[in-house]
Every structure is written in structure tokens, then in C-alpha cells.
Design a protein around this motif. Sequence first.
Motif, PDB file in Angstrom:
ATOM      1  N   PRO A 162       8.328  12.423 -19.012  1.00 39.11           N
ATOM      2  CA  PRO A 162       7.387  11.295 -19.035  1.00 39.11           C
ATOM      3  C   PRO A 162       8.067   9.937 -19.224  1.00 39.11           C
ATOM      4  O   PRO A 162       7.788   9.202 -20.175  1.00 39.11           O
ATOM      5  CB  PRO A 162       6.494  11.636 -20.224  1.00 39.11           C
ATOM      6  N   VAL A 163       8.972   9.580 -18.321  1.00 38.75           N
ATOM      7  CA  VAL A 163       9.626   8.275 -18.427  1.00 38.75           C
ATOM      8  C   VAL A 163       8.706   7.202 -17.862  1.00 38.75           C
ATOM      9  O   VAL A 163       8.092   7.381 -16.805  1.00 38.75           O
ATOM     10  CB  VAL A 163      10.984   8.257 -17.699  1.00 38.75           C
ATOM     11  N   SER A 164       8.592   6.115 -18.564  1.00 38.41           N
ATOM     12  CA  SER A 164       7.778   4.994 -18.104  1.00 38.41           C
ATOM     13  C   SER A 164       8.601   3.720 -17.937  1.00 38.41           C
ATOM     14  O   SER A 164       8.131   2.745 -17.363  1.00 38.41           O
ATOM     15  CB  SER A 164       6.644   4.728 -19.095  1.00 38.41           C
ATOM     16  N   ARG A 165       9.822   3.769 -18.428  1.00 33.02           N
ATOM     17  CA  ARG A 165      10.703   2.600 -18.357  1.00 33.02           C
ATOM     18  C   ARG A 165      12.139   3.094 -18.534  1.00 33.02           C
ATOM     19  O   ARG A 165      12.398   4.029 -19.284  1.00 33.02           O
ATOM     20  CB  ARG A 165      10.365   1.604 -19.465  1.00 33.02           C
ATOM     21  N   GLY A 166      13.077   2.457 -17.832  1.00 28.02           N
ATOM     22  CA  GLY A 166      14.481   2.792 -17.996  1.00 28.02           C
ATOM     23  C   GLY A 166      15.332   1.557 -17.780  1.00 28.02           C
ATOM     24  O   GLY A 166      14.963   0.667 -16.997  1.00 28.02           O
ATOM     25  N   THR A 167      16.453   1.473 -18.488  1.00 25.85           N
ATOM     26  CA  THR A 167      17.358   0.343 -18.301  1.00 25.85           C
ATOM     27  C   THR A 167      18.804   0.816 -18.282  1.00 25.85           C
ATOM     28  O   THR A 167      19.161   1.826 -18.899  1.00 25.85           O
ATOM     29  CB  THR A 167      17.217  -0.727 -19.411  1.00 25.85           C
ATOM     30  N   LEU A 168      19.620   0.072 -17.556  1.00 21.68           N
ATOM     31  CA  LEU A 168      21.067   0.211 -17.597  1.00 21.68           C
ATOM     32  C   LEU A 168      21.641  -1.131 -18.015  1.00 21.68           C
ATOM     33  O   LEU A 168      21.222  -2.179 -17.497  1.00 21.68           O
ATOM     34  CB  LEU A 168      21.619   0.586 -16.222  1.00 21.68           C
ATOM     35  N   HIS A 169      22.585  -1.105 -18.930  1.00 24.90           N
ATOM     36  CA  HIS A 169      23.251  -2.325 -19.393  1.00 24.90           C
ATOM     37  C   HIS A 169      24.738  -2.171 -19.094  1.00 24.90           C
ATOM     38  O   HIS A 169      25.421  -1.357 -19.717  1.00 24.90           O
ATOM     39  CB  HIS A 169      23.033  -2.528 -20.889  1.00 24.90           C
ATOM     40  N   PHE A 170      25.221  -2.945 -18.125  1.00 25.26           N
ATOM     41  CA  PHE A 170      26.615  -2.849 -17.712  1.00 25.26           C
ATOM     42  C   PHE A 170      27.380  -4.111 -18.098  1.00 25.26           C
ATOM     43  O   PHE A 170      26.872  -5.223 -17.927  1.00 25.26           O
ATOM     44  CB  PHE A 170      26.724  -2.677 -16.196  1.00 25.26           C
ATOM     45  N   ARG A 171      28.587  -3.925 -18.569  1.00 18.44           N
ATOM     46  CA  ARG A 171      29.503  -5.051 -18.734  1.00 18.44           C
ATOM     47  C   ARG A 171      30.316  -5.191 -17.456  1.00 18.44           C
ATOM     48  O   ARG A 171      30.727  -4.195 -16.865  1.00 18.44           O
ATOM     49  CB  ARG A 171      30.413  -4.832 -19.937  1.00 18.44           C
ATOM     50  N   THR A 172      30.547  -6.428 -17.045  1.00 18.29           N
ATOM     51  CA  THR A 172      31.239  -6.682 -15.789  1.00 18.29           C
ATOM     52  C   THR A 172      32.443  -7.581 -16.025  1.00 18.29           C
ATOM     53  O   THR A 172      32.604  -8.158 -17.110  1.00 18.29           O
ATOM     54  CB  THR A 172      30.293  -7.368 -14.783  1.00 18.29           C
ATOM     55  N   LEU A 173      33.281  -7.686 -14.991  1.00 22.03           N
ATOM     56  CA  LEU A 173      34.389  -8.646 -15.008  1.00 22.03           C
ATOM     57  C   LEU A 173      34.025  -9.761 -14.049  1.00 22.03           C
ATOM     58  O   LEU A 173      34.392  -9.752 -12.876  1.00 22.03           O
ATOM     59  CB  LEU A 173      35.688  -7.962 -14.582  1.00 22.03           C
ATOM     60  N   HIS A 174      33.266 -10.726 -14.558  1.00 16.74           N
ATOM     61  CA  HIS A 174      32.760 -11.810 -13.733  1.00 16.74           C
ATOM     62  C   HIS A 174      33.049 -13.127 -14.443  1.00 16.74           C
ATOM     63  O   HIS A 174      32.956 -13.208 -15.668  1.00 16.74           O
ATOM     64  CB  HIS A 174      31.251 -11.651 -13.513  1.00 16.74           C
ATOM     65  N   PRO A 175      33.420 -14.183 -13.689  1.00 17.45           N
ATOM     66  CA  PRO A 175      33.759 -15.442 -14.358  1.00 17.45           C
ATOM     67  C   PRO A 175      32.586 -16.116 -15.052  1.00 17.45           C
ATOM     68  O   PRO A 175      32.784 -16.939 -15.953  1.00 17.45           O
ATOM     69  CB  PRO A 175      34.286 -16.320 -13.209  1.00 17.45           C
ATOM     70  N   GLN A 176      31.354 -15.792 -14.655  1.00 21.12           N
ATOM     71  CA  GLN A 176      30.189 -16.431 -15.256  1.00 21.12           C
ATOM     72  C   GLN A 176      29.394 -15.506 -16.163  1.00 21.12           C
ATOM     73  O   GLN A 176      28.781 -15.961 -17.126  1.00 21.12           O
ATOM     74  CB  GLN A 176      29.253 -16.957 -14.163  1.00 21.12           C
ATOM     75  N   TRP A 177      29.381 -14.211 -15.867  1.00 19.66           N
ATOM     76  CA  TRP A 177      28.479 -13.293 -16.553  1.00 19.66           C
ATOM     77  C   TRP A 177      29.250 -12.221 -17.303  1.00 19.66           C
ATOM     78  O   TRP A 177      30.177 -11.621 -16.781  1.00 19.66           O
ATOM     79  CB  TRP A 177      27.521 -12.625 -15.551  1.00 19.66           C
ATOM     80  N   LEU A 178      28.833 -11.995 -18.552  1.00 20.77           N
ATOM     81  CA  LEU A 178      29.411 -10.901 -19.331  1.00 20.77           C
ATOM     82  C   LEU A 178      28.933  -9.555 -18.794  1.00 20.77           C
ATOM     83  O   LEU A 178      29.669  -8.578 -18.805  1.00 20.77           O
ATOM     84  CB  LEU A 178      29.012 -11.045 -20.807  1.00 20.77           C
ATOM     85  N   GLY A 179      27.685  -9.518 -18.325  1.00 15.70           N
ATOM     86  CA  GLY A 179      27.159  -8.251 -17.841  1.00 15.70           C
ATOM     87  C   GLY A 179      25.828  -8.416 -17.149  1.00 15.70           C
ATOM     88  O   GLY A 179      25.376  -9.529 -16.876  1.00 15.70           O
ATOM     89  N   ALA A 180      25.210  -7.269 -16.861  1.00 13.27           N
ATOM     90  CA  ALA A 180      23.932  -7.263 -16.158  1.00 13.27           C
ATOM     91  C   ALA A 180      23.052  -6.149 -16.694  1.00 13.27           C
ATOM     92  O   ALA A 180      23.541  -5.143 -17.217  1.00 13.27           O
ATOM     93  CB  ALA A 180      24.157  -7.082 -14.656  1.00 13.27           C
ATOM     94  N   LYS A 181      21.751  -6.353 -16.562  1.00 13.72           N
ATOM     95  CA  LYS A 181      20.772  -5.332 -16.946  1.00 13.72           C
ATOM     96  C   LYS A 181      19.951  -4.950 -15.730  1.00 13.72           C
ATOM     97  O   LYS A 181      19.465  -5.810 -14.997  1.00 13.72           O
ATOM     98  CB  LYS A 181      19.839  -5.844 -18.050  1.00 13.72           C
TER      99      LYS A 181
END
Length: 388
Positions: free
Chosen positions: A40-59
Motif C-alpha cells: 500500500p504505497v501512496s508516496r515514495g521519494t529518492l534523495h540523491f547527492r550529485t556532483l554538480h557545481p550548483q546543486w548538492l543533490g536532487a529529490k
Amino acid sequence: MLSVDSSSLVDWLMTETNDERFIDNIFVEMCGKLLEAGIPVSRGTLHFRTLHPQWLGAKILWRKGLREAEISTFGYGVEDTAQFRHSPVSDIHGGAAVVRQHLEPVFGPSPAYPLYDELRLEGHTDYIAWPLKHTLGKKHIITFASDRPGGFSDDDLRFLADLLPAFALVSEIRLKNRLARTLLETYVGPHASEQILAGATTRGSGVTVGAAIMICDLRDFTGISDLWPRDDVIELLNGYFDAMSEPVEKHGGEILKFMGDGLLAIFPLSNPSACADLLHAIREAQVAMAALNDANVKKGHKPLGYGIGVHVGDVMYGNIGSRSRLDFTVIGPAVNIASRLESLTKELKRPVLLSRAFVEMAGCQAGMEHLGLHPLRGLGEPIEVLAF
């Protein structure tokens, strides 16, 4: 009652996702398969750290009913915010092996994390987060929420936990592919990165292209770097490169390299408006440099001078270098002329000099000042030079 066991989804992850490049699409499809299996999943997230000059990561966020995931980025410094510190994501990065929280009042009070209140308002009843472990100790995060009364059962959680190793492997492959593209775009630009990823990795590989060429150099940088504190010099250079680079990229130019305090960019003539785009970029860069100089003067610094040389012609665009160390760049007589014009700006005391060949191709002689014929070092014949 679960309609399948987790092994069928593990098999799907390992054998049937090979043709999908993007992890967000795989995640959305996996969440749909979880629902079909009775989880019964109603929501899911992934939190990734990246090697980007502007962003630490993405969701990456999926909700029941969504056909596509919502993707958002978070900047450097987010870990210092109260929103991050008071969150289950912070707990996972702090070393927690799992974070489980029932969201229904019957299970008693929960930690005062704002996320839990948001989830309750959305109708979720349960929440769980795990670290998603990649190689060499890299750790990301995967979370699921349920909207079923009572939340996840023990069987549900075992099912989800069984998927984690396979999903970690699948996600790491996609993330590394994305990181490779991001790093190449950061260091060699989007067009060159496409060429390299397409296989242009041998010395001498490349093509001849027509291009409008722009070479820019900062004035008196040696004196500045000798006298100013290191951090101030870096801040100055970054501000200068922002002022010059952002208009170039905005108008379709490709920055091939930063050379100390210099910049080399091209506007491929495959775009009919390349020459006009280059001129728009220079004008916007001049406005940005004026604003930067106003700020520098208020700090007690002298305004920065610069020189820009512009020419047009055929260039060899590709890999040049030693057997083991390559540079993806452009070379040719047209590049040399642009470089000589940039040097001539010092002698003529004009910030921007353009060749007649470029101006004629751009069709923009109106408003230009003709400065006559000038010999350029290393060239047999003088060329006609214009300024604006």
C-alpha cells in the motif's frame, strides 16, 4: 494479501530495465508495480547527492496517481537549515539504519518533524526511510509512505527491504551515467560532452565546423593576483566569469575553456543567428561587467578592464593533446585571428574588436566604428578591424 513475492520485482529490476536511462522513470514504474503486488504505497521519494557545481543533490517524488515523478534540486548549505536538521533524512545521514514512523494518533506521539505533519495532512498513515547504499560508502535515501489504515504490515516492510539491494544497483548505474554527463558538461560544455559520450575520445578525432569565435581576457590580472588576498582574487575571477559566461550560454554559445583569466567560446554557424547571438551576448556581458565594476568600486577596488576579440571562420573541433591527456577544443587560423584581435585591444584601447569578415557575416556594420587595417602578429596581411 500480497499477490506476488519480492523476487519477481527484483527480476524485473535486474533484467527488464536495461533500456531505461532515467532512474525517475524506473522508480515511478516500480511504485506502480508495488501497488499491483498489494503493497500500500501512496508516496515514495529518492534523495540523491550529485556532483554538480550548483546543486548538492536532487529529490525525486512520486505520489499515487502520478504518471511522472516530480524532480527538485537542493543547493549547497541545505544541511545547515532547520528544515534539514529536523527531518528523517538528517537521521539517515546521521547513521540511522532505518527511520519508521506511524502517523496515526492511535500509535502515540511522533517526533516534531514538519514532514510528518505534512504527510498526515496528505492522508498518509505510515512512513519509512532507508539508506540506499552505493559503492565506496556512498549513501543516498529512499522513502515510502502508506495511506492504508494501520500503515505497512511487517510483510510489506520485508517486501520493500528485499528490493533495496537490487534497486541500489540499478539506481547507481543510472546515477553514475548522469554524473558522468554532468561532470563533462561542467568541465567541457554541453556540446563537447555530447561528442565525447558519443565516442569522440581518441586523439585527433573531430570535425571541421564554421563558427563565430570569441576570446576574452581580463586586464592587469597579474598585478591583481600578486597584491590581493587569494580569496578576493577567486571571488573576483568568479564574478568576472559569471558576467561573461552567462550571456554566452544564454544565447547558444559554447564555452570551450577558461584559460587562467581568459575565455574561449564559439557560436557554431549551423545556427543561422550565430553571429547576431554572439553580439547580443557581448552587449549583455558588458552590462553585467559594468554592474560588477560598480560593486567592486564600492568595495574600494579598481574597475576591471577586459578585451574581447571576435572573428569567424572554419575551425577544427575535437581532441588534441598527448596520448593519455586530451583537450576538447578548437584550433585553426580563425582562432588565431580572434586571439590576435583580443591582444590588439590593449594597443587600441578598445574593449571589443571585431574582424570585417565577422561584421559582414553578421550584417551589422551600422553603428560599428571602422578602425582601418592593422597587422596582426604571425599573419602575412593586415586585416580590417572594427569596434563597437
